[in-house]
Design a protein around this motif. Structure first.
Motif, PDB file in Angstrom:
ATOM      1  N   VAL A   2      49.872  82.724 -34.132  1.00 61.62           N
ATOM      2  CA  VAL A   2      50.141  81.740 -35.190  1.00 61.62           C
ATOM      3  C   VAL A   2      49.582  82.282 -36.503  1.00 61.62           C
ATOM      4  O   VAL A   2      48.391  82.609 -36.579  1.00 61.62           O
ATOM      5  N   PRO A   3      50.412  82.375 -37.556  1.00 64.34           N
ATOM      6  CA  PRO A   3      49.917  82.959 -38.802  1.00 64.34           C
ATOM      7  C   PRO A   3      48.856  82.118 -39.521  1.00 64.34           C
ATOM      8  O   PRO A   3      47.966  82.655 -40.150  1.00 64.34           O
ATOM      9  N   ASP A   4      48.936  80.796 -39.424  1.00 68.93           N
ATOM     10  CA  ASP A   4      48.000  79.910 -40.123  1.00 68.93           C
ATOM     11  C   ASP A   4      47.475  78.873 -39.138  1.00 68.93           C
ATOM     12  O   ASP A   4      48.243  78.057 -38.613  1.00 68.93           O
ATOM     13  N   LEU A   5      46.182  78.898 -38.885  1.00 69.05           N
ATOM     14  CA  LEU A   5      45.581  77.992 -37.900  1.00 69.05           C
ATOM     15  C   LEU A   5      45.542  76.532 -38.351  1.00 69.05           C
ATOM     16  O   LEU A   5      45.665  75.632 -37.525  1.00 69.05           O
ATOM     17  N   ALA A   6      45.334  76.289 -39.622  1.00 66.46           N
ATOM     18  CA  ALA A   6      45.081  74.925 -40.099  1.00 66.46           C
ATOM     19  C   ALA A   6      46.158  73.918 -39.680  1.00 66.46           C
ATOM     20  O   ALA A   6      45.821  72.843 -39.175  1.00 66.46           O
ATOM     21  N   PRO A   7      47.449  74.204 -39.845  1.00 67.04           N
ATOM     22  CA  PRO A   7      48.451  73.199 -39.444  1.00 67.04           C
ATOM     23  C   PRO A   7      48.448  72.917 -37.942  1.00 67.04           C
ATOM     24  O   PRO A   7      48.662  71.780 -37.520  1.00 67.04           O
ATOM     25  N   VAL A   8      48.206  73.933 -37.128  1.00 62.86           N
ATOM     26  CA  VAL A   8      48.196  73.742 -35.676  1.00 62.86           C
ATOM     27  C   VAL A   8      46.970  72.924 -35.266  1.00 62.86           C
ATOM     28  O   VAL A   8      47.069  71.988 -34.473  1.00 62.86           O
ATOM     29  N   LEU A   9      45.810  73.255 -35.822  1.00 71.67           N
ATOM     30  CA  LEU A   9      44.607  72.476 -35.502  1.00 71.67           C
ATOM     31  C   LEU A   9      44.737  71.047 -36.010  1.00 71.67           C
ATOM     32  O   LEU A   9      44.246  70.113 -35.364  1.00 71.67           O
ATOM     33  N   ALA A  10      45.418  70.851 -37.139  1.00 68.75           N
ATOM     34  CA  ALA A  10      45.662  69.491 -37.638  1.00 68.75           C
ATOM     35  C   ALA A  10      46.544  68.720 -36.660  1.00 68.75           C
ATOM     36  O   ALA A  10      46.332  67.517 -36.432  1.00 68.75           O
ATOM     37  N   GLU A  11      47.495  69.397 -36.057  1.00 62.76           N
ATOM     38  CA  GLU A  11      48.353  68.750 -35.057  1.00 62.76           C
ATOM     39  C   GLU A  11      47.551  68.393 -33.814  1.00 62.76           C
ATOM     40  O   GLU A  11      47.722  67.315 -33.238  1.00 62.76           O
ATOM     41  N   PHE A  12      46.649  69.283 -33.399  1.00 61.02           N
ATOM     42  CA  PHE A  12      45.772  68.967 -32.270  1.00 61.02           C
ATOM     43  C   PHE A  12      44.913  67.749 -32.599  1.00 61.02           C
ATOM     44  O   PHE A  12      44.744  66.856 -31.767  1.00 61.02           O
ATOM     45  N   ALA A  13      44.370  67.690 -33.809  1.00 62.71           N
ATOM     46  CA  ALA A  13      43.542  66.547 -34.222  1.00 62.71           C
ATOM     47  C   ALA A  13      44.375  65.263 -34.227  1.00 62.71           C
ATOM     48  O   ALA A  13      43.882  64.195 -33.858  1.00 62.71           O
ATOM     49  N   ARG A  14      45.637  65.360 -34.619  1.00 63.12           N
ATOM     50  CA  ARG A  14      46.505  64.173 -34.665  1.00 63.12           C
ATOM     51  C   ARG A  14      46.696  63.566 -33.285  1.00 63.12           C
ATOM     52  O   ARG A  14      46.627  62.356 -33.107  1.00 63.12           O
ATOM     53  N   VAL A  15      46.922  64.405 -32.269  1.00 63.69           N
ATOM     54  CA  VAL A  15      47.226  63.869 -30.936  1.00 63.69           C
ATOM     55  C   VAL A  15      45.965  63.520 -30.141  1.00 63.69           C
ATOM     56  O   VAL A  15      46.048  62.783 -29.165  1.00 63.69           O
ATOM     57  N   LEU A  16      44.812  64.035 -30.563  1.00 62.07           N
ATOM     58  CA  LEU A  16      43.561  63.725 -29.858  1.00 62.07           C
ATOM     59  C   LEU A  16      43.031  62.345 -30.236  1.00 62.07           C
ATOM     60  O   LEU A  16      43.108  61.935 -31.390  1.00 62.07           O
ATOM     61  N   ARG A  17      42.484  61.664 -29.245  1.00 60.87           N
ATOM     62  CA  ARG A  17      41.771  60.414 -29.511  1.00 60.87           C
ATOM     63  C   ARG A  17      40.442  60.751 -30.188  1.00 60.87           C
ATOM     64  O   ARG A  17      39.886  61.825 -29.977  1.00 60.87           O
ATOM     65  N   PRO A  18      39.889  59.835 -30.980  1.00 57.45           N
ATOM     66  CA  PRO A  18      38.557  60.075 -31.547  1.00 57.45           C
ATOM     67  C   PRO A  18      37.569  60.402 -30.427  1.00 57.45           C
ATOM     68  O   PRO A  18      37.570  59.768 -29.378  1.00 57.45           O
ATOM     69  N   GLY A  19      36.761  61.434 -30.634  1.00 64.28           N
ATOM     70  CA  GLY A  19      35.824  61.880 -29.614  1.00 64.28           C
ATOM     71  C   GLY A  19      36.447  62.826 -28.604  1.00 64.28           C
ATOM     72  O   GLY A  19      35.763  63.298 -27.705  1.00 64.28           O
ATOM     73  N   GLY A  20      37.739  63.131 -28.761  1.00 65.62           N
ATOM     74  CA  GLY A  20      38.442  64.007 -27.828  1.00 65.62           C
ATOM     75  C   GLY A  20      37.990  65.451 -27.941  1.00 65.62           C
ATOM     76  O   GLY A  20      37.370  65.867 -28.927  1.00 65.62           O
TER      77      GLY A  20
END
Length: 189
Positions: free
Chosen positions: A58-76
Motif C-alpha cells: 500500500v503506497p499510503d498507510l494513513a487511508p487504510v489505517l483510517a478505514e481500520f479505525a472506522r470499522v473498529l469499535r472503540p477500544g478495539g
C-alpha cells in the motif's frame, strides 16, 4: 485459529482466487471481496482487525489505517504484521508469477521505517500496546545443514561470494514487524 476459539471471522481480500482458497480452508467464515481502502463493513462493526503481510503493498498507510479505525469499535484491537524495512536491504523485490502479458510481474512494495506506521496510527486514536520484530530461527552456518537464506537467483553477487555473511545478516535481522494497536475507547464521533 480464531474461528476455533469461537470468534466470528470475516476475511477480506481483493483477489477472488485468494478468497476461493480461504473459503476451502475455513468454510464457516465470511469472505468479502474488497480493497483495504473500502471495507464492506459498517462503522464500529468489529472488535479486532488483523492485517497480515499486506500493508507493504500500500503506497499510503494513513487511508487504510483510517478505514481500520472506522470499522473498529472503540477500544478495539488492530494487529498488523508486515515485512520489516531491513528485509528490503537484504533481498530485492523478486518477480512473481507471469502477469497478463506473460512476463514476470512485480508486486509494488513500499519499504518504510517503523516511524511511518506510528505517524499514520497515532493521529487516528491508536495506542501502541506491543511491537515485536521477530528474527529467523537460529541455525548453524554449516553448509550441509543450513538452509539457503536467500533465493539462488539473486542479482546481488556478494551474497553468493560470501554465503556466511548473508546467512548471518538474515539470522540476526528482523524479517517482520508485528504491531498491536488499540483504538481509544472514547466513543468516536
Amino acid at each position: 485459529m480464531l474461528q476455533e476459539l469461537g470468534h466470528h471471522v470475516i476475511g477480506v481480500d481483493a483477489s477472488p482466487h485468494m478468497l476461493d482458497q480461504a473459503r476451502k480452508r475455513l468454510p464457516g467464515a465470511d469472505f468479502l471481496e474488497a480493497d483495504l481502502h473500502r471495507l464492506p463493513l459498517p462503522d464500529n462493526a468489529v472488535d479486532t482487525v488483523i492485517c497480515a503481510l499486506a500493508l507493504t503493498h500500500v503506497p499510503d498507510l494513513a487511508p487504510v489505517l483510517a478505514e481500520f479505525a472506522r470499522v473498529l469499535r472503540p477500544g478495539g484491537n488492530l494487529v498488523i504484521s508486515d515485512a520489516h524495512l531491513l528485509v528490503s536491504y537484504l533481498r530485492p523485490t523478486l518477480a512473481r508469477r507471469p502477469g497478463p502479458d506473460g512476463r514476470p510481474s512485480l508486486l509494488a512494495e513500499y519499504h518504510r521505517p517503523l516511524s511511518t506506521d506510528l505517524a499514520a496510527a497515532i493521529p487516528l486514536g491508536f495506542q501502541v500496546r506491543h511491537c515485536e520484530e521477530p528474527r529467523r530461527r537460529r541455525h548453524s552456518l554449516n553448509a550441509d545443514t543450513a538452509p539457503n537464506p536467500l533465493p539462488t537467483h539473486m542479482t546481488w553477487d556478494l551474497l553468493h561470494w560470501y554465503p556466511e555473511a548473508s546467512a548471518a545478516a538474515m539470522e540476526y535481522s528482523p524479517i517482520v514487524v508485528v504491531w498491536h494497536f488499540q483504538l481509544d475507547s472514547i466513543v468516536k464521533g
